[in-house]
Design a protein around this motif. Structure first.
Motif, PDB file in Angstrom:
ATOM      1  N   PHE A 130       0.815  -1.210   0.000  1.00 29.52           N
ATOM      2  CA  PHE A 130       0.000   0.000   0.000  1.00 29.52           C
ATOM      3  C   PHE A 130       0.852   1.266   0.000  1.00 29.52           C
ATOM      4  N   LEU A 131       1.997   1.239   0.702  1.00 27.36           N
ATOM      5  CA  LEU A 131       2.837   2.430   0.774  1.00 27.36           C
ATOM      6  C   LEU A 131       3.806   2.528  -0.392  1.00 27.36           C
ATOM      7  N   CYS A 132       4.676   1.542  -0.562  1.00 23.93           N
ATOM      8  CA  CYS A 132       5.774   1.689  -1.529  1.00 23.93           C
ATOM      9  C   CYS A 132       5.471   1.111  -2.909  1.00 23.93           C
ATOM     10  N   ASP A 133       4.414   0.347  -3.033  1.00 18.31           N
ATOM     11  CA  ASP A 133       3.976  -0.240  -4.303  1.00 18.31           C
ATOM     12  C   ASP A 133       4.939  -1.301  -4.849  1.00 18.31           C
ATOM     13  N   ARG A 134       5.884  -1.778  -4.017  1.00 15.81           N
ATOM     14  CA  ARG A 134       6.743  -2.897  -4.422  1.00 15.81           C
ATOM     15  C   ARG A 134       5.961  -4.195  -4.221  1.00 15.81           C
ATOM     16  N   PRO A 135       6.346  -5.273  -4.915  1.00 18.89           N
ATOM     17  CA  PRO A 135       5.699  -6.562  -4.657  1.00 18.89           C
ATOM     18  C   PRO A 135       5.901  -6.958  -3.193  1.00 18.89           C
ATOM     19  N   LEU A 136       4.903  -7.607  -2.620  1.00 22.79           N
ATOM     20  CA  LEU A 136       5.003  -8.050  -1.239  1.00 22.79           C
ATOM     21  C   LEU A 136       5.894  -9.283  -1.143  1.00 22.79           C
ATOM     22  N   GLY A 137       6.541  -9.448   0.010  1.00 21.70           N
ATOM     23  CA  GLY A 137       7.419 -10.588   0.243  1.00 21.70           C
ATOM     24  C   GLY A 137       6.718 -11.665   1.049  1.00 21.70           C
ATOM     25  N   GLN A 138       7.508 -12.461   1.756  1.00 22.63           N
ATOM     26  CA  GLN A 138       6.976 -13.551   2.564  1.00 22.63           C
ATOM     27  C   GLN A 138       6.186 -13.037   3.766  1.00 22.63           C
ATOM     28  N   LYS A 139       6.669 -11.966   4.385  1.00 22.58           N
ATOM     29  CA  LYS A 139       5.981 -11.403   5.543  1.00 22.58           C
ATOM     30  C   LYS A 139       5.141 -10.215   5.107  1.00 22.58           C
ATOM     31  N   VAL A 140       3.870 -10.272   5.460  1.00 23.15           N
ATOM     32  CA  VAL A 140       2.936  -9.200   5.114  1.00 23.15           C
ATOM     33  C   VAL A 140       2.220  -8.769   6.388  1.00 23.15           C
ATOM     34  N   GLN A 141       2.108  -7.474   6.570  1.00 24.15           N
ATOM     35  CA  GLN A 141       1.311  -6.949   7.670  1.00 24.15           C
ATOM     36  C   GLN A 141       0.128  -6.202   7.070  1.00 24.15           C
ATOM     37  N   TRP A 142      -0.881  -5.954   7.916  1.00 17.14           N
ATOM     38  CA  TRP A 142      -2.096  -5.277   7.453  1.00 17.14           C
ATOM     39  C   TRP A 142      -2.217  -3.941   8.164  1.00 17.14           C
ATOM     40  N   HIS A 143      -2.182  -2.875   7.389  1.00 18.76           N
ATOM     41  CA  HIS A 143      -2.257  -1.510   7.897  1.00 18.76           C
ATOM     42  C   HIS A 143      -3.704  -1.032   7.857  1.00 18.76           C
ATOM     43  N   HIS A 144      -4.209  -0.548   8.990  1.00 21.29           N
ATOM     44  CA  HIS A 144      -5.529   0.097   9.003  1.00 21.29           C
ATOM     45  C   HIS A 144      -5.365   1.473   8.366  1.00 21.29           C
ATOM     46  N   ILE A 145      -6.024   1.697   7.255  1.00 26.69           N
ATOM     47  CA  ILE A 145      -5.882   2.957   6.518  1.00 26.69           C
ATOM     48  C   ILE A 145      -6.286   4.126   7.403  1.00 26.69           C
ATOM     49  N   VAL A 146      -7.419   4.028   8.054  1.00 30.54           N
ATOM     50  CA  VAL A 146      -7.782   4.921   9.155  1.00 30.54           C
ATOM     51  C   VAL A 146      -7.559   4.066  10.397  1.00 30.54           C
ATOM     52  N   PRO A 147      -6.785   4.551  11.360  1.00 31.44           N
ATOM     53  CA  PRO A 147      -6.468   3.721  12.525  1.00 31.44           C
ATOM     54  C   PRO A 147      -7.710   3.123  13.190  1.00 31.44           C
ATOM     55  N   GLU A 199     -11.051  -0.649   7.283  1.00 31.20           N
ATOM     56  CA  GLU A 199     -10.399  -1.092   6.057  1.00 31.20           C
ATOM     57  C   GLU A 199      -8.900  -1.246   6.270  1.00 31.20           C
ATOM     58  N   THR A 200      -8.353  -2.361   5.770  1.00 31.96           N
ATOM     59  CA  THR A 200      -6.919  -2.605   5.877  1.00 31.96           C
ATOM     60  C   THR A 200      -6.310  -2.781   4.495  1.00 31.96           C
ATOM     61  N   ALA A 201      -4.993  -2.608   4.445  1.00 27.85           N
ATOM     62  CA  ALA A 201      -4.261  -2.783   3.196  1.00 27.85           C
ATOM     63  C   ALA A 201      -2.950  -3.501   3.512  1.00 27.85           C
ATOM     64  N   LEU A 241      -2.752  10.237  10.686  1.00 26.30           N
ATOM     65  CA  LEU A 241      -3.179   9.240   9.705  1.00 26.30           C
ATOM     66  C   LEU A 241      -4.647   9.414   9.356  1.00 26.30           C
ATOM     67  N   GLU A 242      -5.474   9.626  10.360  1.00 26.35           N
ATOM     68  CA  GLU A 242      -6.907   9.799  10.129  1.00 26.35           C
ATOM     69  C   GLU A 242      -7.190  11.087   9.356  1.00 26.35           C
ATOM     70  N   ARG A 243      -6.586  12.172   9.791  1.00 25.52           N
ATOM     71  CA  ARG A 243      -6.899  13.495   9.259  1.00 25.52           C
ATOM     72  C   ARG A 243      -6.265  13.767   7.900  1.00 25.52           C
ATOM     73  N   ASP A 244      -4.988  13.385   7.738  1.00 25.55           N
ATOM     74  CA  ASP A 244      -4.238  13.836   6.566  1.00 25.55           C
ATOM     75  C   ASP A 244      -3.772  12.744   5.608  1.00 25.55           C
ATOM     76  N   CYS A 245      -3.735  11.504   6.055  1.00 28.05           N
ATOM     77  CA  CYS A 245      -3.070  10.471   5.254  1.00 28.05           C
ATOM     78  C   CYS A 245      -3.887   9.195   5.117  1.00 28.05           C
ATOM     79  N   ALA A 246      -5.149   9.322   4.801  1.00 29.89           N
ATOM     80  CA  ALA A 246      -6.031   8.155   4.699  1.00 29.89           C
ATOM     81  C   ALA A 246      -6.069   7.567   3.287  1.00 29.89           C
TER      82      ALA A 246
END
Length: 93
Positions: free
Chosen positions: A9-26, A33-35, A54-59
């Motif tokens: 979601f952030l860097c747009d590189r292919p994901l590797g073996q370890k993936v985490q899920w970021h809440h777009i709005v905390p 929603e997660t990415a 994150l909520e206000r400016d970077c959703a």
């Protein structure tokens, strides 16, 4: 034509073996929603921005990438392998 590999979601590189899920709005601010993100990208997002920011400016991915510190990080990490990891600095209080 084969499906394209999922990307971070952030860097747009292919994901590797370890993936985490970021809440777009905390989650603490009502977000559901997660990415998928690389662990290093996830740590950098939270080391750079507060949940309020994150909520206000970077959703969105575009807003995250437009943030000056995150833009610098994305530029740096863009040439790294999907499973690349390095220590992440915490934001200054």
């Amino acid at each position: 034509m084969p499906d394209e590999a999922p990307t971070c979601f952030l860097c747009d590189r292919p994901l590797g073996q370890k993936v985490q899920w970021h809440h777009i709005v905390p989650k603490s601010r009502g977000g559901r929603e997660t990415a998928p993100v690389h662990p290093i990208c996830h740590k950098t997002i939270h080391a750079t921005l507060t949940n309020k920011q994150l909520e206000r400016d970077c959703a969105s991915a575009e807003a995250l990438r437009a943030h000056p510190e995150l833009a610098k990080f994305v530029d740096w990490v863009s040439s790294k392998e999907p499973d690349f990891h390095a220590p992440t600095r915490r934001r200054k209080a």
